[in-house]
Design a protein around this motif. Structure first.
Motif, PDB file in Angstrom:
ATOM      1  N   SER A  20      15.524  12.653 -15.692  1.00 46.00           N
ATOM      2  CA  SER A  20      14.166  11.779 -16.178  1.00 46.00           C
ATOM      3  C   SER A  20      14.548  10.740 -14.333  1.00 46.00           C
ATOM      4  O   SER A  20      13.464  10.550 -14.362  1.00 46.00           O
ATOM      5  N   THR A  21      15.755   9.934 -15.205  1.00 43.68           N
ATOM      6  CA  THR A  21      16.029   8.762 -13.682  1.00 43.68           C
ATOM      7  C   THR A  21      16.151   9.280 -12.824  1.00 43.68           C
ATOM      8  O   THR A  21      16.291   8.201 -11.474  1.00 43.68           O
ATOM      9  N   THR A  22      17.041  10.462 -12.601  1.00 43.34           N
ATOM     10  CA  THR A  22      17.267  10.613 -10.682  1.00 43.34           C
ATOM     11  C   THR A  22      15.458  11.692 -10.293  1.00 43.34           C
ATOM     12  O   THR A  22      15.254  11.170  -8.832  1.00 43.34           O
ATOM     13  N   ARG A  23      14.581  12.172 -11.448  1.00 40.69           N
ATOM     14  CA  ARG A  23      13.195  12.505 -10.149  1.00 40.69           C
ATOM     15  C   ARG A  23      12.973  10.883 -10.234  1.00 40.69           C
ATOM     16  O   ARG A  23      12.234  11.255  -8.631  1.00 40.69           O
ATOM     17  N   GLU A  24      12.626  10.166 -11.437  1.00 42.69           N
ATOM     18  CA  GLU A  24      11.463   9.094 -10.844  1.00 42.69           C
ATOM     19  C   GLU A  24      12.755   8.134  -9.562  1.00 42.69           C
ATOM     20  O   GLU A  24      11.463   7.332  -8.888  1.00 42.69           O
ATOM     21  N   SER A  25      14.498   7.711  -9.719  1.00 42.58           N
ATOM     22  CA  SER A  25      14.896   7.620  -8.387  1.00 42.58           C
ATOM     23  C   SER A  25      14.391   8.136  -6.986  1.00 42.58           C
ATOM     24  O   SER A  25      14.069   7.444  -6.131  1.00 42.58           O
ATOM     25  N   LYS A  26      13.898   8.867  -7.509  1.00 42.10           N
ATOM     26  CA  LYS A  26      13.867  10.343  -5.208  1.00 42.10           C
ATOM     27  C   LYS A  26      12.686   9.922  -5.545  1.00 42.10           C
ATOM     28  O   LYS A  26      12.081   9.600  -4.580  1.00 42.10           O
ATOM     29  N   SER A  27      11.985   9.805  -6.609  1.00 45.36           N
ATOM     30  CA  SER A  27      10.150   9.397  -5.602  1.00 45.36           C
ATOM     31  C   SER A  27      10.099   8.290  -5.695  1.00 45.36           C
ATOM     32  O   SER A  27       8.550   7.915  -4.458  1.00 45.36           O
ATOM     33  N   SER A  28      10.891   7.222  -5.982  1.00 38.19           N
ATOM     34  CA  SER A  28      10.790   5.891  -5.494  1.00 38.19           C
ATOM     35  C   SER A  28      11.538   5.359  -4.266  1.00 38.19           C
ATOM     36  O   SER A  28      10.976   4.198  -3.541  1.00 38.19           O
ATOM     37  N   SER A  29      12.432   5.798  -3.753  1.00 35.14           N
ATOM     38  CA  SER A  29      13.528   5.639  -2.714  1.00 35.14           C
ATOM     39  C   SER A  29      12.732   5.396  -1.231  1.00 35.14           C
ATOM     40  O   SER A  29      12.494   5.074  -1.031  1.00 35.14           O
ATOM     41  N   PRO A  30      11.333   6.236  -1.497  1.00 31.57           N
ATOM     42  CA  PRO A  30      11.151   6.839   0.654  1.00 31.57           C
ATOM     43  C   PRO A  30      10.417   4.719  -0.108  1.00 31.57           C
ATOM     44  O   PRO A  30      10.832   4.589   1.515  1.00 31.57           O
ATOM     45  N   SER A  31       9.590   4.442  -0.446  1.00 31.08           N
ATOM     46  CA  SER A  31       9.192   2.814   0.002  1.00 31.08           C
ATOM     47  C   SER A  31      10.392   2.431  -0.078  1.00 31.08           C
ATOM     48  O   SER A  31       9.681   1.305   0.539  1.00 31.08           O
ATOM     49  N   SER A  32      11.787   2.630  -0.011  1.00 32.21           N
ATOM     50  CA  SER A  32      12.354   1.217  -0.286  1.00 32.21           C
ATOM     51  C   SER A  32      13.182   1.270   0.965  1.00 32.21           C
ATOM     52  O   SER A  32      14.297   1.118   1.379  1.00 32.21           O
ATOM     53  N   LYS A  33      12.807   2.650   1.759  1.00 38.41           N
ATOM     54  CA  LYS A  33      13.599   2.880   3.207  1.00 38.41           C
ATOM     55  C   LYS A  33      12.797   1.755   4.302  1.00 38.41           C
ATOM     56  O   LYS A  33      13.218   2.086   5.657  1.00 38.41           O
ATOM     57  N   SER A  34      11.377   0.700   3.822  1.00 38.94           N
ATOM     58  CA  SER A  34      10.853   0.511   4.691  1.00 38.94           C
ATOM     59  C   SER A  34      11.951  -0.770   4.800  1.00 38.94           C
ATOM     60  O   SER A  34      12.640  -1.457   4.064  1.00 38.94           O
ATOM     61  N   SER A  35      11.177  -1.679   6.105  1.00 38.33           N
ATOM     62  CA  SER A  35      11.882  -3.030   6.360  1.00 38.33           C
ATOM     63  C   SER A  35      11.364  -4.057   4.813  1.00 38.33           C
ATOM     64  O   SER A  35      10.256  -3.963   4.046  1.00 38.33           O
ATOM     65  N   PHE A  36      12.455  -5.213   4.673  1.00 41.10           N
ATOM     66  CA  PHE A  36      11.862  -5.854   3.784  1.00 41.10           C
ATOM     67  C   PHE A  36      10.473  -7.356   4.502  1.00 41.10           C
ATOM     68  O   PHE A  36      11.497  -8.430   4.004  1.00 41.10           O
ATOM     69  N   THR A  37       9.982  -6.888   4.322  1.00 42.80           N
ATOM     70  CA  THR A  37       8.259  -8.194   4.518  1.00 42.80           C
ATOM     71  C   THR A  37       8.128  -8.405   3.508  1.00 42.80           C
ATOM     72  O   THR A  37       8.418  -7.967   2.563  1.00 42.80           O
ATOM     73  N   GLY A  38       7.530 -10.097   3.712  1.00 43.23           N
ATOM     74  CA  GLY A  38       6.988 -10.245   2.554  1.00 43.23           C
ATOM     75  C   GLY A  38       5.563  -8.779   1.315  1.00 43.23           C
ATOM     76  O   GLY A  38       5.866  -8.988   0.452  1.00 43.23           O
ATOM     77  N   VAL A  39       4.906  -8.328   2.178  1.00 45.18           N
ATOM     78  CA  VAL A  39       4.412  -7.273   1.535  1.00 45.18           C
ATOM     79  C   VAL A  39       5.300  -5.830   1.417  1.00 45.18           C
ATOM     80  O   VAL A  39       5.169  -5.659  -0.156  1.00 45.18           O
ATOM     81  N   MET A  40       6.468  -5.404   2.061  1.00 44.67           N
ATOM     82  CA  MET A  40       7.105  -4.818   1.659  1.00 44.67           C
ATOM     83  C   MET A  40       8.113  -4.889   0.042  1.00 44.67           C
ATOM     84  O   MET A  40       8.333  -4.544  -0.694  1.00 44.67           O
ATOM     85  N   SER A  41       8.109  -6.222   0.535  1.00 44.49           N
ATOM     86  CA  SER A  41       9.334  -6.633  -1.098  1.00 44.49           C
ATOM     87  C   SER A  41       8.819  -6.712  -2.280  1.00 44.49           C
ATOM     88  O   SER A  41       8.782  -6.650  -3.592  1.00 44.49           O
ATOM     89  N   ARG A  42       6.819  -7.199  -1.618  1.00 47.07           N
ATOM     90  CA  ARG A  42       5.637  -7.187  -2.753  1.00 47.07           C
ATOM     91  C   ARG A  42       6.006  -5.470  -3.499  1.00 47.07           C
ATOM     92  O   ARG A  42       6.039  -5.173  -4.442  1.00 47.07           O
ATOM     93  N   ASN A  43       5.731  -4.531  -2.615  1.00 46.92           N
ATOM     94  CA  ASN A  43       5.469  -3.082  -3.168  1.00 46.92           C
ATOM     95  C   ASN A  43       6.864  -2.601  -3.568  1.00 46.92           C
ATOM     96  O   ASN A  43       6.689  -1.524  -4.032  1.00 46.92           O
ATOM     97  N   LEU A  44       8.308  -2.838  -3.348  1.00 48.14           N
ATOM     98  CA  LEU A  44       9.388  -2.612  -4.042  1.00 48.14           C
ATOM     99  C   LEU A  44       9.307  -2.974  -5.229  1.00 48.14           C
ATOM    100  O   LEU A  44      10.189  -2.033  -6.381  1.00 48.14           O
ATOM    101  N   VAL A  45       9.358  -4.666  -5.449  1.00 45.54           N
ATOM    102  CA  VAL A  45       8.653  -5.142  -6.610  1.00 45.54           C
ATOM    103  C   VAL A  45       7.826  -3.897  -7.620  1.00 45.54           C
ATOM    104  O   VAL A  45       7.992  -4.008  -8.617  1.00 45.54           O
ATOM    105  N   GLU A  46       7.212  -3.631  -6.820  1.00 46.39           N
ATOM    106  CA  GLU A  46       6.436  -3.424  -7.947  1.00 46.39           C
ATOM    107  C   GLU A  46       6.459  -1.508  -8.374  1.00 46.39           C
ATOM    108  O   GLU A  46       6.536  -1.148  -9.133  1.00 46.39           O
ATOM    109  N   ALA A  47       7.781  -0.944  -7.773  1.00 48.47           N
ATOM    110  CA  ALA A  47       7.797   0.023  -7.530  1.00 48.47           C
ATOM    111  C   ALA A  47       8.582  -0.034  -8.966  1.00 48.47           C
ATOM    112  O   ALA A  47       8.850   1.039  -9.273  1.00 48.47           O
ATOM    113  N   GLY A  48       9.244  -1.101  -8.910  1.00 47.74           N
ATOM    114  CA  GLY A  48      10.142  -1.523 -10.344  1.00 47.74           C
ATOM    115  C   GLY A  48       9.257  -0.811 -11.151  1.00 47.74           C
ATOM    116  O   GLY A  48       9.595  -0.549 -12.227  1.00 47.74           O
TER     117      GLY A  48
END
Length: 106
Positions: free
Chosen positions: A41-69
């Motif tokens: 389960s954790t591996t599956r969720e990590s793989k599903s959330s990882s495409p969003s973490s490959k983007s640059s860390f801009t203000g909007v992206m950081s909010r998206n990454l926090v939301e992914a958490g």
């Protein structure tokens, strides 16, 4: 001598040991299955959330990454990235040194 005859000759103490070992074996198999399910389960969720973490860390992206958490509570990758961004943003908003904040997050 077959297994049934062997059980008749072991006595009460031997029978208790055999029953205890059988119950512990069943418990061990159940724990193995549970751990496998959790890790899958954790591996599956990590793989599903990882495409969003490959983007640059801009203000909007950081909010998206926090939301992914928040959306993937079982994903260890999403939790670590989210916690790092929250810590980095918190030090930056309080007027702290950005270099020290980056070292803290690392």
């Amino acid at each position: 001598m077959n297994f049934i005859e062997l059980l008749r000759h072991v006595g009460i103490f031997g029978g208790a040991v055999i029953v205890s070992l059988a119950l512990l074996s069943v418990f061990s198999v159940a724990m193995i299955i549970d751990k496998h399910r959790r890790f899958s389960s954790t591996t599956r969720e990590s793989k599903s959330s990882s495409p969003s973490s490959k983007s640059s860390f801009t203000g909007v992206m950081s909010r998206n990454l926090v939301e992914a958490g928040r959306l993937h509570p079982n994903s260890h990758v999403a939790q670590v990235v989210s916690a790092g961004i929250i810590e980095y943003d918190g030090v930056g908003q309080s007027g702290g040194d950005p270099t020290a904040s980056l070292e803290l997050v690392n």
